[in-house]
Design a protein around this motif. Sequence first.
Motif, PDB file in Angstrom:
ATOM      1  N   SER A  83       0.842  -1.219   0.000  1.00  0.00           N
ATOM      2  CA  SER A  83       0.000   0.000   0.000  1.00  0.00           C
ATOM      3  C   SER A  83       0.867   1.255   0.000  1.00  0.00           C
ATOM      4  N   SER A  84       2.167   1.091   0.340  1.00  0.00           N
ATOM      5  CA  SER A  84       3.061   2.256   0.274  1.00  0.00           C
ATOM      6  C   SER A  84       3.794   2.288  -1.069  1.00  0.00           C
ATOM      7  N   GLY A  85       3.376   1.404  -1.986  1.00  0.00           N
ATOM      8  CA  GLY A  85       3.947   1.477  -3.333  1.00  0.00           C
ATOM      9  C   GLY A  85       5.113   0.555  -3.592  1.00  0.00           C
ATOM     10  N   ALA A  86       5.423  -0.330  -2.614  1.00  0.00           N
ATOM     11  CA  ALA A  86       6.570  -1.228  -2.815  1.00  0.00           C
ATOM     12  C   ALA A  86       6.206  -2.321  -3.810  1.00  0.00           C
ATOM     13  N   THR A  87       7.240  -2.834  -4.483  1.00  0.00           N
ATOM     14  CA  THR A  87       7.093  -4.056  -5.287  1.00  0.00           C
ATOM     15  C   THR A  87       7.196  -5.229  -4.322  1.00  0.00           C
ATOM     16  N   VAL A  88       6.197  -6.109  -4.299  1.00  0.00           N
ATOM     17  CA  VAL A  88       6.181  -7.234  -3.346  1.00  0.00           C
ATOM     18  C   VAL A  88       6.470  -8.532  -4.082  1.00  0.00           C
ATOM     19  N   GLY A  89       7.462  -9.271  -3.565  1.00  0.00           N
ATOM     20  CA  GLY A  89       7.765 -10.599  -4.106  1.00  0.00           C
ATOM     21  C   GLY A  89       7.522 -11.643  -3.027  1.00  0.00           C
ATOM     22  N   VAL A  90       6.779 -12.703  -3.354  1.00  0.00           N
ATOM     23  CA  VAL A  90       6.525 -13.788  -2.391  1.00  0.00           C
ATOM     24  C   VAL A  90       7.214 -15.048  -2.887  1.00  0.00           C
ATOM     25  N   VAL A  91       8.057 -15.629  -2.027  1.00  0.00           N
ATOM     26  CA  VAL A  91       8.703 -16.916  -2.346  1.00  0.00           C
ATOM     27  C   VAL A  91       8.195 -17.915  -1.311  1.00  0.00           C
ATOM     28  N   ASN A  92       7.347 -18.834  -1.718  1.00  0.00           N
ATOM     29  CA  ASN A  92       6.743 -19.767  -0.771  1.00  0.00           C
ATOM     30  C   ASN A  92       6.165 -20.965  -1.519  1.00  0.00           C
ATOM     31  N   LEU A  93       6.344 -22.169  -0.955  1.00  0.00           N
ATOM     32  CA  LEU A  93       5.860 -23.362  -1.674  1.00  0.00           C
ATOM     33  C   LEU A  93       4.336 -23.385  -1.750  1.00  0.00           C
ATOM     34  N   PRO A 116      -1.933 -15.580   2.219  1.00  0.00           N
ATOM     35  CA  PRO A 116      -3.036 -14.613   2.181  1.00  0.00           C
ATOM     36  C   PRO A 116      -2.661 -13.284   1.530  1.00  0.00           C
ATOM     37  N   VAL A 117      -1.386 -13.087   1.201  1.00  0.00           N
ATOM     38  CA  VAL A 117      -1.030 -11.807   0.569  1.00  0.00           C
ATOM     39  C   VAL A 117      -0.703 -11.970  -0.912  1.00  0.00           C
ATOM     40  N   ASP A 118      -0.959 -13.172  -1.453  1.00  0.00           N
ATOM     41  CA  ASP A 118      -0.649 -13.378  -2.878  1.00  0.00           C
ATOM     42  C   ASP A 118      -1.362 -12.350  -3.756  1.00  0.00           C
ATOM     43  N   ASP A 119      -2.517 -11.880  -3.308  1.00  0.00           N
ATOM     44  CA  ASP A 119      -3.285 -10.941  -4.167  1.00  0.00           C
ATOM     45  C   ASP A 119      -2.572  -9.597  -4.321  1.00  0.00           C
ATOM     46  N   VAL A 120      -1.661  -9.246  -3.409  1.00  0.00           N
ATOM     47  CA  VAL A 120      -0.960  -7.954  -3.561  1.00  0.00           C
ATOM     48  C   VAL A 120       0.471  -8.165  -4.064  1.00  0.00           C
ATOM     49  N   ALA A 121       0.839  -9.415  -4.321  1.00  0.00           N
ATOM     50  CA  ALA A 121       2.223  -9.682  -4.767  1.00  0.00           C
ATOM     51  C   ALA A 121       2.377  -9.345  -6.246  1.00  0.00           C
ATOM     52  N   ASP A 122       3.488  -8.681  -6.593  1.00  0.00           N
ATOM     53  CA  ASP A 122       3.798  -8.428  -8.007  1.00  0.00           C
ATOM     54  C   ASP A 122       4.431  -9.670  -8.612  1.00  0.00           C
ATOM     55  N   VAL A 123       5.190 -10.399  -7.776  1.00  0.00           N
ATOM     56  CA  VAL A 123       5.869 -11.618  -8.249  1.00  0.00           C
ATOM     57  C   VAL A 123       5.643 -12.717  -7.216  1.00  0.00           C
TER      58      VAL A 123
END
Length: 255
Positions: A216-226, A230-237
């Motif tokens: 929400s502060s404009g960061a690019t979000v990357g999720v690495v998880n098998l 719950p935050v996949d919807d805001v992940a860019d990658v």
Amino acid sequence: MDDLERLAAEIDRDATVVALTGAGISAPSGVPTFRGDDGVWDRFDEGQFTYGRFQRDPDGFWADRIELQQAMFGDDYEPNAAHDALAAMSREGYLDAILTQNTDGLHEDAADTVGDSDDDATILELHGNARRVRCVDCGKRRDGDPIFERAAEGERPPTCDCGGIYKPDVVLFGEQLPGAAIQRARSLAQESDVFLAIGSSLVVEPAASLPRQAASSGATVGVVNLESTPVDDVADVIQREDVTETVPRLRELLS
Ligand code: APR
């Protein structure tokens, strides 16, 4: 350009890059995760390790904690390629902070191995460190091994020289995280240009809210998880890959 290359393209020495890690980054080192197949909470009852139980029944709490620590940290375990890659990114000026929910101390070990530099990432152990104990009266922290030995030999709860009792230096369920740590973590998420969530199911607060706050502060979000989070919807990658594959590959894309 694949997803990981897109993420790497956002990371340079001028960007503020923050990594939030969970039990999944230590799983390849042999430290069990909490949820998922054969998770710690399948074998132990979370309710045995609450702050309320520690206060009500310190003897019983310590007896169960000895078993939990043995199950989690019994074997010698080392940082793995993912810890080392984050430590290298920190050393090379690509990572500003590691916020970890893990209490295994492996990020510190990896930082020690890679060597210190003045622009090393801050390592914030949000849930404390299971290698230490802390006296609930005088606040003195010390190495946990000898205290766990005393407890295993029957001194339960183990007591400090001041007469107070020792508690594992970790945040227990029902115990407040130190306010300064939460504030620091939240401002780092707020300031981040890139926020990496690595090896966490992201279901335990306050950590679970940090990636969304960063987004929400404009960061690019990357999720690495098998598994999905719950935050996949805001992940860019999103990388549904083993941390020991993805994190070293990310680091290689930077250098
Ligand atoms: N590579 C990538 N992801 C992995 C790997 C791996 N090798 N191994 C496991 N994972 C993922 C799992 O899919 C899971 O979603 O790591 C995640 C670990 O989730 P949890 O076991 O819930 O651990 P964590 O998110 O750290 O738990 C948070 O809960 O019980 C409390 O205090 C405890 O700090 C802990 C907090």
